[in-house]
Each structure stands twice: as C-alpha cells, then as structure tokens.
Design an enzyme around this catalytic site. Structure first.
Site, mmCIF file in Angstrom:
data_model
loop_
_atom_site.group_PDB
_atom_site.id
_atom_site.type_symbol
_atom_site.label_atom_id
_atom_site.label_comp_id
_atom_site.label_asym_id
_atom_site.label_seq_id
_atom_site.Cartn_x
_atom_site.Cartn_y
_atom_site.Cartn_z
ATOM 1 N N GLY A 51 1.947 1.031 -7.077
ATOM 2 C CA GLY A 51 1.599 -0.371 -6.850
ATOM 3 C C GLY A 51 0.094 -0.486 -6.711
ATOM 4 N N SER A 53 -2.440 -1.918 -8.658
ATOM 5 C CA SER A 53 -3.268 -2.819 -9.467
ATOM 6 C C SER A 53 -3.796 -4.062 -8.762
ATOM 7 C CB SER A 53 -2.483 -3.240 -10.716
ATOM 8 O OG SER A 53 -1.194 -3.694 -10.333
ATOM 9 N N GLU A 78 2.017 -4.375 -15.220
ATOM 10 C CA GLU A 78 1.152 -5.506 -15.550
ATOM 11 C C GLU A 78 1.241 -5.842 -17.035
ATOM 12 O OE1 GLU A 78 -0.221 -7.206 -13.271
ATOM 13 O OE2 GLU A 78 -0.411 -5.866 -11.548
ATOM 14 N N ALA A 143 5.132 -4.635 -4.063
ATOM 15 C CA ALA A 143 5.659 -5.922 -3.597
ATOM 16 C C ALA A 143 6.250 -6.582 -4.829
ATOM 17 C CB ALA A 143 4.542 -6.779 -3.015
ATOM 18 N N TYR A 228 3.843 -5.594 7.292
ATOM 19 C CA TYR A 228 3.215 -6.664 8.065
ATOM 20 C C TYR A 228 4.229 -7.092 9.112
ATOM 21 C CZ TYR A 228 1.131 -11.154 9.292
ATOM 22 O OH TYR A 228 0.577 -12.199 9.983
ATOM 23 N N TYR A 238 9.305 -14.201 8.466
ATOM 24 C CA TYR A 238 8.898 -12.849 8.095
ATOM 25 C C TYR A 238 9.656 -11.776 8.881
ATOM 26 C CZ TYR A 238 5.919 -9.553 5.681
ATOM 27 O OH TYR A 238 5.481 -8.551 4.855
#
EC number: 1.3.1.9
Length: 405
Positions: A51, A53, A78, A143, A228, A238
């Site tokens: 992950g 990029s 991507e 993500a 998070y 969340y």
C-alpha cells in the site's frame, strides 16, 4: 494536456502529474530535515511497503528510503495515465518516488496489482530474492473498500457504518461547503463481518506468513500496520463502528505476528496514527469536519503534523529510537505504538468538543481550518501547489520501474 481539478463526492477524478511529483519532493525534503545524517544507519535497510502509493504508506516508503537510505519495494493498485486521461495520484506519486530514489542511487522497484492476491505476494517474494536478499521491515498500509478473497475469488466490501443504532451528527457536505446533519444506518452482522475481512488483520498475516515461509525475512525483522482510534467525536462511526471491529482484528493479528517474529528477535506492532487528510479519511462521515477542527486547534498550539511528519516520528522515535531500553519499543498496554498522542491531549480534544456545537455553514471557514482541509484534499491529487503552473501543458503518461500484474 492542461489538467484542472474535478471533484465528485469525496473523490477528485483528475490528477496533476507535476503536482504529485512536487508533493513527493516535499515529503523527501521534510524527511531530510527531520532525520539527521548521523541516524541514517540506525534504521531499516530493505523495506517492503504494502500500500505504498499514497497516504501513510507512501510516507513510510519515503521515510525508509530518504531518511535511512533503505532499498524499497512498493506494492499498490493504481491506474497509469494515458494520452487522453490522467492516471491516479498514486501512480504519479510512485513514479516520482522511483525517479527521486534512482537519482539518489537507491534501489526502488514496484508492483502494480491487487495486493490482496497470492500473485502479488509471489511476485514480491521473487523480486526480494532476486534483488534484495532479505527484508528487515514490512509496512502494511492497505485501505480498500473491497477485497477479492485470494482463494475463492469472492468479493467482500467494507462498510463505514456504526453498530447498533443509526448515527446522526453534524458533518460537512464537502461539495457545497455547508454544515448538514448526516445520518448513517447501522451495519448488519454480515457487513460487520465483511468489514473485518476487508480491513482486518487477515491479509497482513497472509503477507508475513508467505514472506516467512519463503525465507525472505531477515533475523530481527519487524512489521507494522497502521490504525486510527480517535476520540468520542468520531467513535460512533469509527472505533465503535464496523471499521473499529476491523481495527480490533488488526490488534489481534499484531499479537500473533509479534509472537512469530519475536522468535527471531523481531516483532510486529500496530501504529496508531493521527487523523490526516487522505483519500481514505475523506470517505468517512464526520471526518472532514473533525479534521478541520483538530487541524485548527493543533496548528494554533504548534502541534500540527502532516502525514510525513507522523511517519518520520514513527521511525525516529518509536521503531528505531535510540532511547529504547534493551530493544523494547515504547507501546501502550495493548502493544500499540501511539503517534496520536498529541492529537489526544486533553486540551486539544476539549477545544474540539467546545467548537463542534458552534460550527455553522456561515462560520465554517472562520471557526475551523476547513480552508486548510480543502487545500490539503486537492493537494493529494497534485493541485493547489504554488510551485506548479496549472495553465501549462503536462504529459499524463509517466513510465517507471514497475511490474504490472
């Protein structure tokens, strides 16, 4: 072509190649300023970033390469630019990273494909064996709203929803710059389970397992995944929502992986980071308003950090700290590395709690740093930079050292 921003919902559908390149250059400059030359040899030497990029994953790769001179392999999914249409921001970020790393004489290679697939793992292992030997740090920073299960091919989708009851709160309609009441229906049991499957720790475990079995993890190798937790303002959507269940599963996986890597003197941790403007956080209800508030408060108190500042601090003061007693990392009671410490200060959170009920459409730009939020959001896609001429022609095609799966 001449490229202007086009925003739809919480996504900007256009990207600026030169703006993205300048963003990466800025992260490199920040890293050089934050990590002294004398500490260069204290960090990792061969790093895999899954992950890699954009957001925290890109910052992890920049920090490893330009803070510590590490060889890096990045995995991401991507879209390249064509003559007719710009690619995704992550494509240009990765192209810029590759260009700057090679100019510095650093090893840089990338894989563009589904990081959840066995094929991506096999290709990564092949490249590590061929070019790097063994890796000493594995950064897991995916993500994604969807995961194709590697064995069955079944598609699972994550849900950004609360658990138990409908959540209603003040939010920003970012298209209209207006304060609205946003309601989100609770997740079903299936949606919760699917969110854990997509965003939990299972894929992180599959990666470390494959790397371990292939013998490409160096003795003492570490792995870190990002999380998070946030505060009461964002908890319903969340930490107490479907996403929180996935992040709890990440904690579970960290425990398993820590025990496994610990047998060879290494370890695994979840790093809890602060809220920042990323393509991922823009999609979460309430986050744009919360970030606009917390940015204002933290900037006023001299505590503001962007994505790259957080990652520089993660490496320098947590993962590779010279302060660590007998190799022990400073963690919380759950074994997490906490970099949300400044954001969670009582004075910062109290200021946000006080601001929240006062915000209206009329005072949004004065009471909060929503202007800063909007600027940072567009900057993710290469826009809003003072050092780029957006009226000038730019080539949307960017080639670099990447294996296409």
């Amino acid at each position: 072509m001449i490229i202007k921003p086009k925003v739809r919902g919480f996504i900007c559908t256009t990207t600026h190649p030169l703006g993205c390149e300048r963003n990466v250059a800025e992260q490199i400059a920040t890293t050089r300023a934050n990590i002294p030359e004398s500490e260069r040899d204290k960090g990792p030497k061969n790093v895999l970033v899954i992950g890699a990029s954009s957001g925290y994953g890109l910052a992890a790769r920049v920090t490893a390469a330009f803070g510590y001179g590490a060889s890096t392999l990045g995995v991401f999914f991507e879209k390249p630019g064509t003559e007719k249409k710009p690619g995704t921001a992550g494509w240009y970020n990765a192209a810029a990273f590759d260009k700057f790393a090679k100019a510095e004489g650093l090893y840089s290679k990338a894989i563009n494909g589904d990081a959840f697939s066995h094929e991506a793992r096999e290709k990564a292992i092949e490249l590590i064996k061929q070019d790097m030997g063994q890796i000493d740090l594995v950064v897991y920073s995916l993500a994604s709203p969807v995961r194709k299960l590697p064995d069955s091919g079944e598609l699972k989708r994550s849900a950004l929803k609360p658990i138990g009851e409908t959540y209603t709160a003040t939010a920003i309609d970012t298209n209209k710059d207006a304060i609205v009441e946003a309601s989100v229906e609770p997740a079903t049991e299936e949606e919760i389970a699917d969110t854990v499957t997509v965003m939990g720790g299972e894929d992180w475990e599959l990666w470390v397992d494959a790397l371990d079995k292939a013998g490409v993890l160096a003795p003492g190798a570490r792995s870190v995944a990002f999380s998070y937790i946030g505060t009461e303002i964002t908890w319903p959507i969340y930490w107490h929502g479907a996403l929180g269940k996935a992040k709890e599963d990440l904690d579970r996986a960290a425990g398993e992986l820590d025990a496994r890597l610990g047998q060879h003197g290494g370890g695994a941790n979840v790093a809890v980071l602060k809220s920042v403007v990323t393509q991922a956080s823009a999609a979460i209800p309430v986050m744009p308003l919360y970030i606009s508030m917390v940015y204002k408060v933290m900037k006023e108190q001299g505590l503001h950090e962007g994505t790259i500042d957080q990652l520089n601090r993660l490496y320098r003061e947590r993962l590779y700290s010279t302060q660590g007693q007998n190799g022990e990392l400073a963690t919380d009671e759950a074994g997490r590395l906490r970099l949300d410490d400044w954001e969670l200060r009582d004075d910062v959170q109290q200021a946000c709690q006080d601001l929240w009920p006062q915000v209206t459409t009329e005072n949004l730009f004065t009471l909060t740093d929503y202007a800063g939020y909007k600027r940072e959001f567009l900057k993710l896609f290469g826009f809003e930079r003072d050092d780029v001429d957006y009226e000038a022609d730019v080539d949307p095609v960017a080639e670099f050292d990447v294996v296409q799966l």
